[in-house]
Enzyme design. Structure first.
Site, PDB file in Angstrom:
ATOM      1  CE  LYS A  11       8.188  15.554 -10.063  1.00 26.02           C
ATOM      2  NZ  LYS A  11       8.278  15.975  -8.666  1.00 26.02           N
ATOM      3  CG  HIS A  96       8.766  21.212 -11.384  1.00 25.22           C
ATOM      4  ND1 HIS A  96       9.502  20.848 -10.269  1.00 25.22           N
ATOM      5  CD2 HIS A  96       7.639  20.466 -11.357  1.00 25.22           C
ATOM      6  CE1 HIS A  96       8.836  19.915  -9.607  1.00 25.22           C
ATOM      7  NE2 HIS A  96       7.702  19.659 -10.245  1.00 25.22           N
TER       8      HIS A  96
HETATM    9  P1  13P Z   1       4.644  14.389  -6.570  1.00 26.68           P
HETATM   10  O1  13P Z   1       3.249  14.129  -7.083  1.00 26.68           O
HETATM   11  O2  13P Z   1       5.565  13.229  -6.711  1.00 26.68           O
HETATM   12  O3  13P Z   1       4.621  14.979  -5.198  1.00 26.68           O
HETATM   13  O4  13P Z   1       5.267  15.521  -7.534  1.00 26.68           O
HETATM   14  C1  13P Z   1       4.512  16.621  -7.860  1.00 26.68           C
HETATM   15  C2  13P Z   1       5.216  17.362  -8.927  1.00 26.68           C
HETATM   16  O5  13P Z   1       6.301  17.877  -8.711  1.00 26.68           O
HETATM   17  C3  13P Z   1       4.590  17.420 -10.247  1.00 26.68           C
HETATM   18  O6  13P Z   1       5.226  18.336 -11.061  1.00 26.68           O
END
Ligand code: 13P
Length: 251
Positions: A11, A96
């Site tokens: 992210k 996403h």
């Molecule tokens: P988390 O593992 O932080 O919940 O995020 C999942 C995600 O959005 C992966 O693309």
């Protein structure tokens, strides 16, 4: 038997130095383990080249978190599929829930992105998943059906074969509330039924469906043990090298 994938979605996190330390550390740890799953890291755009350089040494894939729906030209701020491929990027997350929500990416936009990825031989990791009110209302299957159909079912069989799907219930993302292994299995099996109806059983059996949403080193094993779950798309736990590699080991 489908090969499993563990992909880390970093992210919008980490400085350049932190990113370099992380990828180095991940490769160092992976080197000491026997891991059967395909491991992919998806850093932010400016760190992709760093990751592809390291990926050449280690045996990992590199994914982008986004791509442009356009081919090339006057689209300020955009990054094309061709650019990503030219840097050695192999995968791209598309659809996403954070992009659907914060950047208003709708089915039409996502279809264009999937088409771009496939045109340039990038593997789409196409995300679907319902929000909490949708699950509470019992409409989660309808939501996911609509996302899968509108995002992917325009593809012909050969194209569809190249797609990886990630089921990420929005209520499980970043919340610490993971789907139970049974909830994940139920939705993955449902998605496979949809694929069977559209493309036939052989294609459905060959399609990789990852789980994402608060997946971590403590719960990965039981989620990945479900027959319909082919690995994970990991957020928060993917930017901690030990934890990410532990998850990779469990796949
Ligand atoms: P988390 O593992 O932080 O919940 O995020 C999942 C995600 O959005 C992966 O693309």
């Amino acid at each position: 038997m489908r090969k499993k994938i563990v992909a880390g979605n970093w992210k919008m996190n980490l400085s350049f130095q932190d990113a370099e330390d992380l990828v180095e550390h991940i490769l160092e740890l992976l080197d000491k383990e026997t891991i059967t799953a395909e491991v992919i890291v998806c850093p932010p755009y400016p760190y992709l080249e760093l990751a592809t350089d390291y990926a050449e040494e280690g045996n990992i894939g590199v994914g982008a978190q986004n791509l442009s729906p356009f081919d090339a030209g006057a689209y300020t701020g955009e990054v094309s599929a061709a650019m990503l491929v030219s840097m050695g990027v192999t995968h791209c997350i598309i659809g996403h829930s954070e992009r659907r929500k914060y950047f208003n990416e709708d089915d039409k936009m996502l279809t264009a992105k999937v088409n771009q990825a496939l045109k340039h031989k990038l593997t789409p990791i196409f995300c679907v998943g319902e929000a909490l009110p949708e699950r509470q209302a019992g409409s989660h299957f309808d939501v996911v059906r609509s996302q899968v159909r509108h995002g992917l079912f325009h593809l012909d069989t050969d194209e569809f074969h190249k797609v990886v799907i990630a089921y990420e219930p929005v209520w499980a993302i970043g919340t610490g509330v993971t789907a139970t292994p049974d909830q994940a299995q139920e939705m993955h099996a449902y998605i496979r039924t949809l694929i069977t109806e559209r493309y036939g059983k052989d294609v459905a059996d060959a399609t990789l469906i990852l789980y994402g949403g608060s997946c971590n080193a403590a719960n990965a094993e039981e989620i990945f043990a479900k027959p319909g779950v082919d690995g994970g798309l990991i957020g928060g736990a993917s930017i901690k090298a030990e934890e990410f590699v532990s998850i990779c080991k469990q796949a």
